[in-house]
Design a protein around this motif. Structure first.
Motif, mmCIF file in Angstrom:
data_model
loop_
_atom_site.group_PDB
_atom_site.id
_atom_site.type_symbol
_atom_site.label_atom_id
_atom_site.label_comp_id
_atom_site.label_asym_id
_atom_site.label_seq_id
_atom_site.Cartn_x
_atom_site.Cartn_y
_atom_site.Cartn_z
ATOM 1 N N THR A 62 0.847 -1.178 0.000
ATOM 2 C CA THR A 62 0.000 0.000 0.000
ATOM 3 C C THR A 62 0.890 1.238 0.000
ATOM 4 O OG1 THR A 62 -0.043 0.143 2.418
ATOM 5 C CG2 THR A 62 -1.726 -1.248 1.347
ATOM 6 N N ILE A 63 0.270 2.417 -0.042
ATOM 7 C CA ILE A 63 1.023 3.666 0.072
ATOM 8 C C ILE A 63 1.815 3.664 1.374
ATOM 9 C CG2 ILE A 63 0.830 6.168 0.318
ATOM 10 C CD1 ILE A 63 -1.678 6.035 -1.437
ATOM 11 N N ASP A 177 -5.030 1.572 6.246
ATOM 12 C CA ASP A 177 -5.637 1.315 4.933
ATOM 13 C C ASP A 177 -6.059 2.616 4.251
ATOM 14 O OD1 ASP A 177 -5.399 -1.473 5.133
ATOM 15 O OD2 ASP A 177 -7.246 -1.607 6.323
ATOM 16 N N TYR A 178 -5.716 3.737 4.860
ATOM 17 C CA TYR A 178 -6.087 5.016 4.266
ATOM 18 C C TYR A 178 -5.369 5.240 2.936
ATOM 19 C CZ TYR A 178 -8.093 6.464 8.777
ATOM 20 O OH TYR A 178 -8.846 6.566 9.923
ATOM 21 N N LYS A 179 -6.017 5.991 2.071
ATOM 22 C CA LYS A 179 -5.406 6.415 0.815
ATOM 23 C C LYS A 179 -4.933 7.858 0.896
ATOM 24 C CE LYS A 179 -8.167 3.315 -2.097
ATOM 25 N NZ LYS A 179 -9.165 3.252 -3.210
ATOM 26 N N SER A 180 -5.676 8.683 1.626
ATOM 27 C CA SER A 180 -5.350 10.106 1.736
ATOM 28 C C SER A 180 -4.629 10.428 3.036
ATOM 29 C CB SER A 180 -6.627 10.945 1.656
ATOM 30 O OG SER A 180 -6.368 12.308 1.938
ATOM 31 N N THR A 214 -2.144 12.263 -6.352
ATOM 32 C CA THR A 214 -3.004 11.363 -5.575
ATOM 33 C C THR A 214 -3.985 12.156 -4.726
ATOM 34 O OG1 THR A 214 -1.249 9.712 -5.481
ATOM 35 C CG2 THR A 214 -3.006 9.521 -3.853
ATOM 36 N N ILE A 218 -8.099 11.835 -4.858
ATOM 37 C CA ILE A 218 -8.800 11.335 -3.686
ATOM 38 C C ILE A 218 -9.872 12.313 -3.225
ATOM 39 C CG2 ILE A 218 -8.497 10.879 -1.210
ATOM 40 C CD1 ILE A 218 -5.836 9.532 -1.974
ATOM 41 N N THR A 223 -13.136 10.234 -0.979
ATOM 42 C CA THR A 223 -12.428 9.379 -0.033
ATOM 43 C C THR A 223 -11.881 10.187 1.133
ATOM 44 O OG1 THR A 223 -11.817 7.830 -1.782
ATOM 45 C CG2 THR A 223 -10.496 7.774 0.232
#
Length: 257
Positions: A62-63, A177-180, A214, A218, A223
């Protein structure tokens, strides 16, 4: 003492500018490239500037995994994860190292920053003013204010941060598990450690805001709003967190190009 780890991903047109900014520092930092997407473009850039490349060979990542790998793949006391789209003023490393020598109990050290929009440097807008206001308490008592400074929003610019690995007991700090908000998650986790957040109030790095970033993508798919609420609940009761999230969401509009 200090290493820039340039975190490279695929074929960024801005990677060259990032590399040039970190190899031309007034303080002689070590520079390496870390990547989970090794390719001919990244290898060519590394060869051109005589930089070693360390590959994250984890099959699924992941990131946060990429960030934790970049922070821990070298042995330096101080590590800056240089995002490939961003640039650093020539005295960034010098100011950070000087601040560290004065504050060896620092957990992280970070500078103020400017934004790069359409290849123009932006030093003042609503978003930058709000973040600087939130961080102002760190100048007085960073040991007591580090949680307050991040309780109303993600006030710390991730690529402006240098990590003091001697003070960080966790192998993973971006393990969400965050994307931002993978970085805001890390700041909250680090704020529980003994030590200080040191803010160098000088615009020593440039964070690029563009349509392919990104962060921009997002924000557009909502998100970030959901993740912001999750983070605010770590500091506030649910009802207050929802009110703050509504207000904080308006600041995202300044990320549009």
């Amino acid at each position: 003492m200090h290493t820039f780890v340039v975190l490279a991903y695929k074929d960024s047109p801005y990677l060259k500018s990032c590399i040039q900014s970190v190899i031309n520092q007034s303080y002689p930092s070590q520079v390496i490239i870390a990547t989970s997407t090794p390719n001919a473009f990244i290898r060519t850039m590394a060869e051109r500037y005589h930089l070693p490349v360390i590959v994250n060979e984890k099959a699924k990542h992941t990131i946060g995994d990429d960030f934790d790998f970049a922070r821990t793949c070298v042995d330096s006391e101080l590590v800056t994860i240089a995002h490939q789209d961003d640039i650093y003023a020539k005295d960034y490393a010098k100011n950070i190292v000087d601040a560290y020598k004065k504050n060896p109990d620092a957990i992280i050290l970070f500078s103020n920053y400017f934004e790069i929009r359409n290849n123009q440097r932006v030093y003042d807008n609503t978003n930058l003013r709000i973040k600087k206001k939130l961080l102002s308490c760190l100048k007085v008592s960073s040991a007591h204010c580090k949680r307050w400074s991040i309780s109303l929003g993600n006030s710390i610019c991730c690529p402006a941060v240098t990590y003091n690995n001697n003070r960080i007991s966790y192998k993973k700090i971006f393990d969400s598990d965050y994307k931002s908000n993978v970085d805001w998650f890390a700041w909250e986790k680090l704020s529980r450690l003994t030590g200080r957040f040191i803010f160098v109030d000088k615009p020593l790095m440039g964070h690029r805001v563009h349509e392919e970033s990104t962060t921009t993508q997002i924000i557009e798919d909502n998100t970030r709003t959901n993740e912001d609420l999750d983070m605010l609940k770590k500091f506030w009761p649910s009802i207050i967190a929802k009110i703050l999230n509504y207000a904080y969401r308006n600041a995202e509009k300044s990320n549009s190009v």
